[in-house]
Write a protein that holds these residues in place. Structure first.
Motif, PDB file in Angstrom:
ATOM      1  N   ARG A   1       0.815  -1.209   0.000  1.00 34.90           N
ATOM      2  CA  ARG A   1       0.000   0.000   0.000  1.00 34.90           C
ATOM      3  C   ARG A   1       0.855   1.267   0.000  1.00 34.90           C
ATOM      4  NH1 ARG A   1      -5.261  -0.975   0.459  1.00 34.90           N
ATOM      5  NH2 ARG A   1      -6.004  -2.937   1.386  1.00 34.90           N
ATOM      6  N   GLU A   2       2.128   1.118   0.336  1.00 37.04           N
ATOM      7  CA  GLU A   2       3.021   2.261   0.271  1.00 37.04           C
ATOM      8  C   GLU A   2       3.518   2.512  -1.150  1.00 37.04           C
ATOM      9  OE1 GLU A   2       5.983   2.590   3.534  1.00 37.04           O
ATOM     10  OE2 GLU A   2       5.293   0.558   4.029  1.00 37.04           O
ATOM     11  N   ILE A   3       3.351   1.506  -2.012  1.00 34.73           N
ATOM     12  CA  ILE A   3       3.893   1.602  -3.378  1.00 34.73           C
ATOM     13  C   ILE A   3       2.795   1.938  -4.381  1.00 34.73           C
ATOM     14  CG2 ILE A   3       5.174   0.390  -5.164  1.00 34.73           C
ATOM     15  CD1 ILE A   3       6.713   1.012  -2.564  1.00 34.73           C
ATOM     16  N   PHE A   4       1.657   1.279  -4.260  1.00 38.79           N
ATOM     17  CA  PHE A   4       0.560   1.459  -5.212  1.00 38.79           C
ATOM     18  C   PHE A   4      -0.554   2.293  -4.597  1.00 38.79           C
ATOM     19  CE2 PHE A   4       2.606  -2.556  -6.401  1.00 38.79           C
ATOM     20  CZ  PHE A   4       2.856  -2.328  -7.752  1.00 38.79           C
ATOM     21  N   ASN A   5      -1.362   2.904  -5.445  1.00 43.74           N
ATOM     22  CA  ASN A   5      -2.504   3.662  -4.946  1.00 43.74           C
ATOM     23  C   ASN A   5      -3.542   2.700  -4.365  1.00 43.74           C
ATOM     24  OD1 ASN A   5      -4.239   2.716  -7.077  1.00 43.74           O
ATOM     25  ND2 ASN A   5      -3.367   4.281  -8.427  1.00 43.74           N
ATOM     26  N   GLN A   6      -4.557   3.241  -3.714  1.00 44.07           N
ATOM     27  CA  GLN A   6      -5.518   2.419  -2.982  1.00 44.07           C
ATOM     28  C   GLN A   6      -6.260   1.455  -3.904  1.00 44.07           C
ATOM     29  OE1 GLN A   6      -8.188   4.597  -0.472  1.00 44.07           O
ATOM     30  NE2 GLN A   6      -9.512   2.846  -0.085  1.00 44.07           N
ATOM     31  N   LYS A   7      -6.701   1.951  -5.072  1.00 50.17           N
ATOM     32  CA  LYS A   7      -7.479   1.101  -5.977  1.00 50.17           C
ATOM     33  C   LYS A   7      -6.641  -0.088  -6.455  1.00 50.17           C
ATOM     34  CE  LYS A   7     -10.122   1.211 -10.287  1.00 50.17           C
ATOM     35  NZ  LYS A   7     -10.580   2.059 -11.418  1.00 50.17           N
TER      36      LYS A   7
ATOM     37  N   HIS B   1      -4.631 -21.648  -5.186  1.00 53.28           N
ATOM     38  CA  HIS B   1      -3.317 -22.080  -5.678  1.00 53.28           C
ATOM     39  C   HIS B   1      -3.262 -22.037  -7.201  1.00 53.28           C
ATOM     40  CE1 HIS B   1      -1.432 -23.266  -1.872  1.00 53.28           C
ATOM     41  NE2 HIS B   1      -2.665 -23.602  -1.484  1.00 53.28           N
ATOM     42  N   GLU B   2      -3.981 -21.074  -7.751  1.00 53.82           N
ATOM     43  CA  GLU B   2      -3.960 -20.850  -9.200  1.00 53.82           C
ATOM     44  C   GLU B   2      -3.422 -19.445  -9.481  1.00 53.82           C
ATOM     45  OE1 GLU B   2      -7.845 -21.406 -10.690  1.00 53.82           O
ATOM     46  OE2 GLU B   2      -7.884 -23.581 -10.313  1.00 53.82           O
ATOM     47  N   ILE B   3      -2.836 -19.309 -10.666  1.00 58.46           N
ATOM     48  CA  ILE B   3      -2.301 -18.006 -11.070  1.00 58.46           C
ATOM     49  C   ILE B   3      -3.457 -17.024 -11.270  1.00 58.46           C
ATOM     50  CG2 ILE B   3      -1.004 -16.735 -12.829  1.00 58.46           C
ATOM     51  CD1 ILE B   3       0.463 -19.360 -13.447  1.00 58.46           C
ATOM     52  N   GLN B   4      -3.326 -15.861 -10.691  1.00 52.20           N
ATOM     53  CA  GLN B   4      -4.311 -14.794 -10.878  1.00 52.20           C
ATOM     54  C   GLN B   4      -3.684 -13.697 -11.740  1.00 52.20           C
ATOM     55  OE1 GLN B   4      -7.440 -15.122  -9.608  1.00 52.20           O
ATOM     56  NE2 GLN B   4      -6.716 -17.164  -8.931  1.00 52.20           N
ATOM     57  N   VAL B   5      -4.418 -13.304 -12.763  1.00 52.30           N
ATOM     58  CA  VAL B   5      -3.906 -12.269 -13.678  1.00 52.30           C
ATOM     59  C   VAL B   5      -4.851 -11.067 -13.629  1.00 52.30           C
ATOM     60  CG1 VAL B   5      -3.295 -11.678 -16.042  1.00 52.30           C
ATOM     61  CG2 VAL B   5      -2.892 -14.010 -15.181  1.00 52.30           C
ATOM     62  N   ILE B   6      -4.305  -9.911 -13.314  1.00 55.06           N
ATOM     63  CA  ILE B   6      -5.108  -8.675 -13.318  1.00 55.06           C
ATOM     64  C   ILE B   6      -4.355  -7.600 -14.099  1.00 55.06           C
ATOM     65  CG2 ILE B   6      -6.127  -9.216 -11.076  1.00 55.06           C
ATOM     66  CD1 ILE B   6      -4.375  -6.899  -9.942  1.00 55.06           C
ATOM     67  N   SER B   7      -5.091  -6.616 -14.553  1.00 56.08           N
ATOM     68  CA  SER B   7      -4.496  -5.464 -15.238  1.00 56.08           C
ATOM     69  C   SER B   7      -4.813  -4.213 -14.447  1.00 56.08           C
ATOM     70  CB  SER B   7      -5.054  -5.334 -16.661  1.00 56.08           C
ATOM     71  OG  SER B   7      -4.732  -6.469 -17.431  1.00 56.08           O
ATOM     72  N   TYR B   8      -3.904  -3.281 -14.490  1.00 56.21           N
ATOM     73  CA  TYR B   8      -4.131  -2.003 -13.815  1.00 56.21           C
ATOM     74  C   TYR B   8      -3.417  -0.912 -14.602  1.00 56.21           C
ATOM     75  CZ  TYR B   8       0.599  -2.509 -11.878  1.00 56.21           C
ATOM     76  OH  TYR B   8       1.941  -2.642 -11.740  1.00 56.21           O
ATOM     77  N   GLN B   9      -3.747   0.330 -14.267  1.00 59.42           N
ATOM     78  CA  GLN B   9      -3.143   1.466 -14.969  1.00 59.42           C
ATOM     79  C   GLN B   9      -2.694   2.514 -13.960  1.00 59.42           C
ATOM     80  OE1 GLN B   9      -6.639   2.298 -17.319  1.00 59.42           O
ATOM     81  NE2 GLN B   9      -7.063   4.164 -16.150  1.00 59.42           N
TER      82      GLN B   9
END
Length: 839
Positions: free
Chosen positions: A171-177, A193-201
């Motif tokens: 939380r110190e590195i990325f914004n709250q969202k 125990h599965e790979i989770q893939v998300i995208s962010y901007q």
């Protein structure tokens, strides 16, 4: 949103857009391409210099013929195979990588979408060189979401140094969202125990960046850890966004161009129609599906056009450029341009038609209007007041002149055509025409498709012997014999030319005197500052007492003084000397090729002329300075400033002398107008002097009182005697004129340095003790003793000599004014003095 909005969106789109029509032969192969509509981005990408290439053939557009060939081949595929084509290629000539997408809207019409991907390609090439040393960003976190390790050589994508990330919470590195999304993915990875893939901007340096994070929950050294693999997907996302935007624009283009896309079965029943139907027909597309297309024809035209279209469909012919009327839901008649082709199923059987309709109602209206106005235009050409003419450059003979030439030059059209072009105008105008042709004809030969207009003003001969100023607008063209002709329109601008000349004169001349003005002086000074004009002398002149004249006698008198100064300077200066009114009371005379001795002679003539001039109310007085520039080393502005300094030094002395002389001139004028004035003033000065001594005032105070008494009525010079006589029966106007007198006296005296105190005494000598006086309505102690003393003495003198009372009667009458007009103490002391000394 109206059509204008969609047209603006099409034109301003950042991706190149073009709408083309292919001209096909019998084998459905492209013979040529017509670019019906393109936007600015399309022209910028392909570096097309032509300003307007709408409805232009391919051969007239591209500088790189390989581009043209590439486009044509792919358009052929789209039309022939009824598919969408996407391809990329690089043009060496324009040095760009381009991504192209082509869609078919009918059998021979296509939309082209073009994106410049040069930067993306170059970036890809550069990154491929570094691929061996480039890795995704790998981050390791513990169960508390604190970073424990960082693995990457691609540190540019890190917002912090590696060492700064260690032991810091997510939380110190990325914004709250973003933090919330990542933590949620961590929890799912741990649970499944599965790979989770998300995208962010993120917004980095005002640039939007896209990232893809793959999240693992793995065991290292008997301890579970979270691992994030972060990849920068900004480029891919931008391309996806562009493609999405491109597809959206395709839909919008259909709306903007009011293009209805549809499919019908073999009976002509709509099986599909896009939502643009609402804009064009007024019907929602759901209202039209299941209905026959000819149901929407106007009743009176329905049978005719139904048979034409169904006949084409029965023969399985493509429909190209078919124009037909339709009836909207609001019972409005519109015209559509239809293009369509047979639709085949997988077995190759024709199952219907698909095509497009474009609203061309406005085009039909324009065509009808053009047809109806053809005769009107012919009438206008033959009867307009402007002269329309054509000249062949092979022989410079007129091949056509409209009849309006008679109103312009007095010649009939036949007589004017018998003249050669050079015979119709002055030699200077003919030379101007020749120079213009010489300088402009080459441009037309190089680019005859875009001839320029040229506007000239020439002078032509009228049949009655007078001259006419004519403005001509001309352009070149090739006639049917491939000869170059000039088409021109001539307009009488004689009156405008006179006005322009007058405006030019006024822009360089002073309106009051007719002399040159400062604007002309500033321009001319720069032009004259050359060695061939040396020595060049300057005489600076300033009118003494102009402000005093304006304030006392009015601005019309001041204007007369300025004009008199102008007349004086013109009378003594030489013809080539430049006399300038700089403004207000300032003049300067510029004398090219004049040394200081000759300059002094002219100054002497000015002084001599001033001695012989006078006016009944004021005399012209000028302060003069002069200097000369002998070498180019001298700065011309320094020379002018030197003349100014001398002039101002003289003005300090001469202005005060002039003002005192003017005072004497005014008094002499008043003596002539009022024969009793000398006696009255002598009596006042004697009495006020006696009164001052009686009150034991200083000699300086007594002298001021005597001067105030002497000049207390000097303001009468500014009041017209005829006005006083005229308004004697009108009390309001009469009092207004009288009330002006002390103010005018004050204005005159305050301009003389030594008389400033006297001016204040004179201003208030008509003020009354009870506040009923003028001009300011002062009362009691607000009125100075000196002003009240002059007032008392003036009243006593009027009682004695104007009213005719004796000394005792005058004293009695004067005492009745105590506490009203007159200060009671000063009045009583004055009466004591008169009685005591029997004055």
């Amino acid at each position: 949103m109206n059509l204008e909005f969609y047209q603006t969106m099409f034109e301003k789109a950042p991706i190149g857009l073009a709408y083309c029509e292919a001209i096909l032969n019998e084998d459905k192969h492209i013979i040529d391409l017509i670019y019906i509509k393109v936007n600015s981005s399309f022209k910028d990408i392909y570096r097309i210099s032509n300003v307007n290439i709408n409805n232009t053939k391919r051969s007239e557009i591209f500088i790189d013929k390989q581009i043209d060939k590439e486009l044509a081949e792919n358009i052929q595929k789209v039309i022939q195979d009824r598919i969408q084509v996407n391809f990329e290629y690089h043009s060496e000539l324009i040095n760009r990588h381009l991504k192209v997408e082509i869609h078919s809207t009918s059998e021979n019409q296509v939309f082209i979408f073009v994106a410049d991907i040069t930067k993306e390609i170059n970036d890809t090439i550069e990154k491929s060189i570094l691929i061996k040393t480039t890795n995704d960003i790998i981050l390791e976190l513990n169960e508390n979401y604190t970073f424990t390790s960082v693995y990457t050589n691609y540190e540019r994508n890190l917002s912090f140094e590696k060492d700064q990330l260690i032991n810091r919470n997510i939380r110190e590195i990325f914004n709250q969202k973003t933090s919330d999304s990542l933590i949620q993915a961590f929890k799912l990875a741990k649970e499944t125990h599965e790979i989770q893939v998300i995208s962010y901007q993120t917004l980095e340096n005002e640039t939007l960046k896209y990232y893809q994070a793959s999240i693992f929950y793995v065991k290292f050294d008997e301890e579970y850890r979270y691992v994030i693999s972060i990849r920068d997907i900004t480029s891919q996302q931008n391309v996806e966004n562009q493609l999405l935007e491109m597809n959206n624009r395709l839909t919008e283009i259909a709306r903007q161009s009011r293009t209805v896309i549809w499919e019908v079965d073999l009976d002509g029943k709509y099986t599909y129609i896009n939502s643009v139907s609402k804009d064009v027909f007024g019907y929602d597309n759901k209202e039209m599906i299941g209905h026959y297309f000819y149901e929407f024809y106007p009743i009176q035209d329905r049978l005719e056009f139904k048979e034409k279209v169904l006949g084409l469909m029965n023969r399985r012919e493509s429909v190209v450029g078919f124009e037909s009327p339709y009836q909207t839901k609001n019972d409005e008649r519109i015209w559509l341009l239809s293009n369509s082709s047979p639709k085949f199923n997988e077995e190759g059987l024709c199952v219907g038609y698909r095509g497009s309709d474009v609203d061309i109602t406005e085009k039909h209206k324009i065509q009808l209007a053009l047809k109806q106005s053809e005769e009107k235009y012919r009438f206008i050409t033959e009867n307009t007041s402007d002269v329309i003419w054509i000249v062949n450059l092979d022989d410079f003979k007129f091949s056509y002149i409209s009849p309006a030439v008679y109103q312009l030059r007095g010649y009939s059209a036949e007589e004017a055509m018998a003249q050669s072009i050079n015979e119709s105008m002055t030699p200077e105008s003919w030379q101007l025409i020749q120079n213009t042709i010489e300088n402009s004809l080459g441009d037309f030969i190089l680019d005859p498709q875009h001839p320029k207009h040229y506007i000239l003003t020439i002078e032509q001969y009228h049949k009655n012997g007078s001259m006419v100023w004519v403005e001509i607008s001309v352009r070149y063209r090739f006639n049917e014999q491939n000869q170059i002709e000039v088409i021109g329109i001539s307009r009488d601008v004689t009156e405008r030319k006179k006005i322009d000349d007058e405006i030019r004169y006024l822009s360089f001349h002073d309106q009051l005197t007719g002399l040159y003005n400062r604007r002309y002086y500033d321009i001319e000074l720069e032009r004259l500052n050359t060695a061939r004009n040396l020595p060049i002398s300057f005489i600076t002149v300033d009118i003494n007492g102009l402000k005093m004249t304006n304030d006392v006698f009015g601005h019309s008198s001041g204007d007369d003084l300025i004009k008199l100064a102008s007349k004086t300077l013109k009378s003594v200066c030489r013809e080539d000397d430049i006399i300038v009114r700089l403004g207000g009371d300032e003049f300067i005379v510029v004398l090219p090729q004049t040394n200081i001795k000759d300059c002094e002679k002219i100054v002497s003539r000015i002084h001599l002329s001033l001695k012989s001039q006078s006016d009944s109310r004021y005399t012209l007085s000028l302060s003069i300075g002069y200097s000369s520039k002998e070498t180019m080393d001298q700065e011309i502005i320094d020379v002018v400033n030197q003349a100014d300094r001398i002039m101002y030094q003289n003005k300090l002395i001469e202005s005060e002398v002039y003002k005192r002389q003017l005072l004497g001139t005014i008094m002499n004028t008043l003596y002539k107008l009022d024969t009793d004035l000398r006696r009255h003033l002598k009596s006042l000065t004697n009495l006020v002097s006696q009164f001052g001594k009686y009150l034991e005032l200083s000699s300086n105070q007594i002298n001021q009182l005597k001067l105030a008494a002497m000049y207390h009525d000097i303001g009468k010079i500014g009041i017209d005697i005829e006005d006083i006589r005229l308004y004697q029966t009108d009390r309001v106007k009469y009092e207004y004129l009288l009330r002006r007198q002390p103010e005018l006296s004050y204005q005159i005296l305050r301009y003389i340095t030594q008389y400033t105190e006297i001016a204040n005494i004179v201003l208030a000598y008509h003020e009354n003790y009870d506040g009923s006086g003028y001009p300011r309505g002062l009362r009691k102690d607000e009125i100075s003793n000196e002003s009240m003393m002059v007032h008392i003495v003036n009243n006593y003198d009027k009682l004695r000599f104007n009213v005719g009372l004796n000394r005792e009667e005058s004293i009695t009458q004067l005492k009745t004014q105590k506490g009203k007009e007159l200060d009671p103490i000063l009045c009583e002391k004055f009466c004591q003095m008169i009685d005591e000394f029997k004055l």
